[in-house]
Design a protein around this motif. Sequence first.
Motif, PDB file in Angstrom:
ATOM      1  N   VAL A   1       0.863  -1.175   0.000  1.00 41.56           N
ATOM      2  CA  VAL A   1       0.000   0.000   0.000  1.00 41.56           C
ATOM      3  C   VAL A   1       0.902   1.227   0.000  1.00 41.56           C
ATOM      4  O   VAL A   1       1.775   1.349   0.871  1.00 41.56           O
ATOM      5  CB  VAL A   1      -0.939   0.025   1.227  1.00 41.56           C
TER       6      VAL A   1
ATOM      7  N   GLU B   1      -2.096   2.598  10.838  1.00 43.89           N
ATOM      8  CA  GLU B   1      -0.657   2.473  10.624  1.00 43.89           C
ATOM      9  C   GLU B   1      -0.174   3.318   9.449  1.00 43.89           C
ATOM     10  O   GLU B   1       0.938   3.851   9.464  1.00 43.89           O
ATOM     11  CB  GLU B   1      -0.283   1.003  10.411  1.00 43.89           C
ATOM     12  N   LEU B   2      -1.017   3.453   8.427  1.00 39.71           N
ATOM     13  CA  LEU B   2      -0.652   4.326   7.305  1.00 39.71           C
ATOM     14  C   LEU B   2      -0.543   5.775   7.756  1.00 39.71           C
ATOM     15  O   LEU B   2       0.242   6.546   7.190  1.00 39.71           O
ATOM     16  CB  LEU B   2      -1.677   4.201   6.181  1.00 39.71           C
TER      17      LEU B   2
ATOM     18  N   ALA C   1       2.896   5.996   8.891  1.00 40.24           N
ATOM     19  CA  ALA C   1       3.842   5.837   7.784  1.00 40.24           C
ATOM     20  C   ALA C   1       3.911   7.090   6.911  1.00 40.24           C
ATOM     21  O   ALA C   1       4.997   7.518   6.509  1.00 40.24           O
ATOM     22  CB  ALA C   1       3.454   4.620   6.946  1.00 40.24           C
ATOM     23  N   VAL C   2       2.760   7.663   6.606  1.00 36.09           N
ATOM     24  CA  VAL C   2       2.737   8.833   5.717  1.00 36.09           C
ATOM     25  C   VAL C   2       3.456  10.019   6.362  1.00 36.09           C
ATOM     26  O   VAL C   2       4.264  10.702   5.713  1.00 36.09           O
ATOM     27  CB  VAL C   2       1.282   9.196   5.365  1.00 36.09           C
TER      28      VAL C   2
ATOM     29  N   THR D   1       4.283  -0.251  12.702  1.00 32.92           N
ATOM     30  CA  THR D   1       4.969   0.276  11.533  1.00 32.92           C
ATOM     31  C   THR D   1       6.460   0.286  11.822  1.00 32.92           C
ATOM     32  O   THR D   1       6.893   0.905  12.791  1.00 32.92           O
ATOM     33  CB  THR D   1       4.491   1.704  11.215  1.00 32.92           C
TER      34      THR D   1
END
Length: 402
Positions: free
Chosen positions: A21, A77-78, A81-82, A103
């Motif tokens: 992703v 979690e994204l 991450a972002v 992450t």
Amino acid sequence: MEDQGRATRNQPAAGRPVGHVLGIPVFANASMLLLAGLVTVVYGNYAQSELGLTPPWSYLVGLGFVVCLLGSVLLHELGHAVIARRHGIGVRRITLELLSGWTEMDRDAPTPKVDALVSLAGPLVSLLLGGIATGAALLLPSDTVPGQIAFQLAVSNVLVAVFNVLPGLPLDGGRALRAGMWALLKDRNRATVVAGWAGRVLALLTVVVVVALYQLRILTVFGLVFVLLVVLTLWQGAGQSIRLGRMTGRFPLIDLNALARPIIAVPAGTPLGEAQRRRAEDPRPDVVLAVADAAGILTALVDPVAAERVPVDRRPWVSVESVSRSRDALTSLPLGLSGEQVVRALQAHPGAQYLVTAGEDVVGVLRVADVAAVLEPRTVPSPRKETPGKDTPGKDSPNEDS
């Protein structure tokens, strides 16, 4: 949900890869399957009793709820991450469990501000998802499948957001607390230890609260057991954070010049017994046996474990090369590496012994147990105090592994 940037660890990916992703590898933990099956059954039974659905439709609804939960965890979690990527921190992977995930980043946040922003991004996403699901639950009839799933997602995401901002590692709120203590103390490692102890205090307080709720019959036995399992995970994660903070604080004490053991090289073909006799007579402490060719160039190191396995009465007849590892199979560490660089090299190339070099010359041998003794002096016996003439097997890793 917890987010752990493991810049000081290099470990195999947990679980199985399930895709990418935004270019980030996503893994699913194997334990997730058991929990997913359990939640599917529990929610399927709930759909039967409250919505009047019959199998297999009720369990398909349960499975759909599980998929929605996993989507919520992934988006959480994204969020981490972002924001990490925006501040130049690479993301190695995201690992999903049913009600949690983490992450893995390639390095720590460079400043307390960035650490706080990355930490709070996940709970913010969960809170946003909870708000959207709440709006959907208010618009949809409560006695329908979409209405019930929206309600459950609203509750679960809001609870995840609230729980994760609690101030204690390994929760996201604990990372934010560490960021604040880092800014105050000017020492990230000390801040990690403080936030880890806060996590342990938080775990104990949670136990008191859930036991009280159970005694008041507000919480069921199933709920009590589930929360206690979460608390156990929190306690263990806090302990790992405390240990990691203490270890990383000792990285500057790792000095290859001081830790490298001297070498005594014997010619190829020397009997093991004779080689060990020469080693015992060498006045230098902690001498490591090696093998050299006719030109005097080191070609192999004696494996202390393999050497000790040879019966004493056979050592005069066993060639030293038969219990040695080729120099080409060993990792070299040049003098001048910092303590953190040494630890990273050991994590990237696990082993018991490493060659310490100065240019093309081998100037000593580093044993991983010696590094472990520096990082954890109270828990790892120092291998420097060995009986002359005997090799002590080294510990394979100075880390936890968490």
